[in-house]
Design a protein around this motif. Structure first.
Motif, PDB file in Angstrom:
ATOM      1  N   PRO A  49      12.636  -9.503   1.307  1.00  8.49           N
ATOM      2  CA  PRO A  49      12.613 -10.566   2.323  1.00  8.49           C
ATOM      3  C   PRO A  49      11.234 -11.151   2.552  1.00  8.49           C
ATOM      4  O   PRO A  49      11.067 -12.372   2.667  1.00  8.49           O
ATOM      5  CB  PRO A  49      13.118  -9.849   3.585  1.00  8.49           C
ATOM      6  CG  PRO A  49      13.894  -8.695   3.085  1.00  8.49           C
ATOM      7  CD  PRO A  49      13.202  -8.254   1.840  1.00  8.49           C
ATOM      8  N   GLY A 232      17.260  -0.483   0.673  1.00  2.81           N
ATOM      9  CA  GLY A 232      17.234  -1.943   0.709  1.00  2.81           C
ATOM     10  C   GLY A 232      17.789  -2.500  -0.585  1.00  2.81           C
ATOM     11  O   GLY A 232      18.488  -1.803  -1.321  1.00  2.81           O
ATOM     12  N   PHE A 316      12.696  -1.540 -11.005  1.00  2.00           N
ATOM     13  CA  PHE A 316      13.982  -1.468 -10.303  1.00  2.00           C
ATOM     14  C   PHE A 316      15.029  -0.823 -11.203  1.00  2.00           C
ATOM     15  O   PHE A 316      14.812  -0.659 -12.401  1.00  2.00           O
ATOM     16  CB  PHE A 316      14.436  -2.886  -9.907  1.00  2.00           C
ATOM     17  CG  PHE A 316      13.425  -3.643  -9.074  1.00  2.00           C
ATOM     18  CD1 PHE A 316      12.568  -4.568  -9.654  1.00  2.00           C
ATOM     19  CD2 PHE A 316      13.300  -3.389  -7.715  1.00  2.00           C
ATOM     20  CE1 PHE A 316      11.615  -5.245  -8.903  1.00  2.00           C
ATOM     21  CE2 PHE A 316      12.355  -4.064  -6.962  1.00  2.00           C
ATOM     22  CZ  PHE A 316      11.512  -4.986  -7.546  1.00  2.00           C
TER      23      PHE A 316
HETATM   24  C1  LIG Z   1      14.225  -4.471   1.548  1.00  3.34           C
HETATM   25  S1  LIG Z   1      13.126  -5.194   0.476  1.00  3.34           S
HETATM   26  C2  LIG Z   1      12.288  -3.818  -0.013  1.00  3.34           C
HETATM   27  C3  LIG Z   1      12.611  -3.540  -1.430  1.00  3.34           C
HETATM   28  O1  LIG Z   1      11.557  -4.086  -2.219  1.00  3.34           O
HETATM   29  C4  LIG Z   1      10.952  -3.006  -2.880  1.00  3.34           C
HETATM   30  O2  LIG Z   1      10.431  -3.357  -4.106  1.00  3.34           O
HETATM   31  P1  LIG Z   1       8.846  -3.628  -4.235  1.00  3.34           P
HETATM   32  O3  LIG Z   1       8.147  -2.556  -3.452  1.00  3.34           O
HETATM   33  O4  LIG Z   1       8.619  -3.536  -5.729  1.00  3.34           O
HETATM   34  O5  LIG Z   1       8.625  -5.015  -3.678  1.00  3.34           O
HETATM   35  C5  LIG Z   1      12.067  -2.022  -3.025  1.00  3.34           C
HETATM   36  O6  LIG Z   1      12.976  -2.405  -4.018  1.00  3.34           O
HETATM   37  C6  LIG Z   1      12.669  -2.074  -1.669  1.00  3.34           C
HETATM   38  O7  LIG Z   1      13.945  -1.585  -1.545  1.00  3.34           O
END
Ligand SMILES: CSC[C@H]1O[C@H](OP(=O)(O)O)[C@H](O)[C@@H]1O
Length: 355
Positions: A49, A232, A316
């Motif tokens: 977000p 998330g 991811f």
């Molecule tokens: C709820 S958004 C947070 C989400 O983003 C993170 O990824 P990153 O730290 O690489 O931006 C992660 O997937 C979290 O769940």
């Protein structure tokens, strides 16, 4: 975590540099889009977000400084591929800018900024609504007294949101209601968003939290110490597949095997009708150096592998819908996450087709 500020030299974006946490609270100043792109790519600003909000402000910053807003939109959208929120926020501000371009540069820049501010506000509202829906779901799924023992992965608090976050906001709501028995915090290798950021947010909010290595989660399930998993999301495909921080999928398999609810908390801006299924989600591959030299206390790498070691480092992974108990959005709870329910949510989603 991100602010638009007027300065003598023109508008700037300031943001809390998440790569310096928890050791230092340092605000980065981004006076142009290349600086913001670097901040996004280095995860100084991160989390789906907030990436959308930052992307929207980035387009507004370029327009306000008389730079090419279209070029800015392209650079920002390409900075990280998986979180659909980034493209959503960029497109929102760029569309607002285009719609007003005929009224002059200043009005067009103002329209882009207004769109970014509205997205920021909407996300804060969504965070509050998801907290309420998520806590009600936990109370329904876990009727026994004594509070909920929640396991979470990566970081989903105020650091990723215009409000108090997504999954973390549910844990925070449970704590405030006296129904959080404990928060298990996965450290989340390799960049340690859990250890560095979720522990930081949990401590600041007085939550009863315990940090664990990612590979210790299985033994917690075996011991019956996890009542629910809350995570998330970075992109939810039209079939209900969920892209989230690497390590989420193994947790979903563990949860299924141990009959523990696996709940995704995400605003509707994370839902992408334009991505048909999990196989269609682009998973960001990050530098192997992040695995071989994980961030140290002040950000410098700790060498944990021989020089020249190759490392596999997907940012991811993708969880199939059949392993997801429910998706909590600001509009309510979707379960099961398949069939007509996800199709209807996609149809209603504010998400324009991005892919
Ligand atoms: C709820 S958004 C947070 C989400 O983003 C993170 O990824 P990153 O730290 O690489 O931006 C992660 O997937 C979290 O769940």
């Amino acid at each position: 975590m991100i602010r638009w500020e007027e300065s003598p030299g023109g508008p700037v974006l300031t943001l809390l540099d998440q790569t310096r946490l928890p050791a230092e609270e340092v605000r980065l100043v981004c006076a142009d889009v290349p600086a913001l792109v670097r901040a996004i790519q280095t995860l100084a600003v991160r989390g789906a977000p907030l990436l959308g909000i930052a992307g929207a402000y980035g387009v507004a910053l370029a327009a306000a400084r008389g730079r090419d807003a279209e070029e800015a939109a392209t650079l920002l959208e390409r900075s990280r591929p998986t979180a659909v929120n980034l493209a959503y926020g960029v497109r929102l501000a760029a569309d607002a800018w285009r719609a007003s371009a005929g009224e002059g540069a200043e009005r067009a820049a103002g329209a882009a900024l207004a769109a970014a501010r509205e997205l920021h506000r909407r996300d804060a509202e969504a965070s509050s609504a998801m907290a309420g829906h998520g806590l009600a779901l936990l109370d329904e799924l876990l009727p026994g007294g004594g509070g909920h023992r929640i396991l979470t992965h990566c970081n989903t608090g105020a650091l990723v949101s215009g409000g108090e976050g997504t999954a973390f906001a549910v844990a925070l709501a449970a704590h405030r209601a006296g129904r959080l028995r404990g928060l298990w915090v996965d450290e989340t290798r390799p960049l340690l968003q859990g250890a560095r950021l979720t522990a930081y947010e949990a401590a600041r909010n007085g939550l009863p939290y315990t940090l664990l290595t990612d590979n210790a989660a299985g033994s917690l399930f075996t011991a019956g110490e996890v009542d629910a998993v809350l995570i998330g999301a970075d992109r939810i495909a039209a079939d209900g597949s969920v892209a989230n921080k690497v390590g989420s999928y193994p947790l979903a398999v563990l949860a299924k095997y141990h009959r523990v609810p696996f709940v995704v908390v995400a605003p509707t801006t994370t839902i992408d009708p334009g991505t048909a299924d999990g196989a269609s989600i682009v998973v960001e591959q990050r530098p192997g150096r992040e695995v071989t030299e994980p961030p140290g206390a002040l950000g410098e790498g700790l060498v944990v592998a021989p020089p020249g070691t190759r490392a596999y480092n997907p940012a991811f992974d993708v969880t199939p819908p059949e392993l997801v108990t429910a998706i909590v959005t600001e509009e309510g709870v979707l379960s099961p996450v398949t069939g007509d329910g996800i199709a209807a949510l996609c149809a209603r989603s504010r998400q324009v087709t991005i892919s």
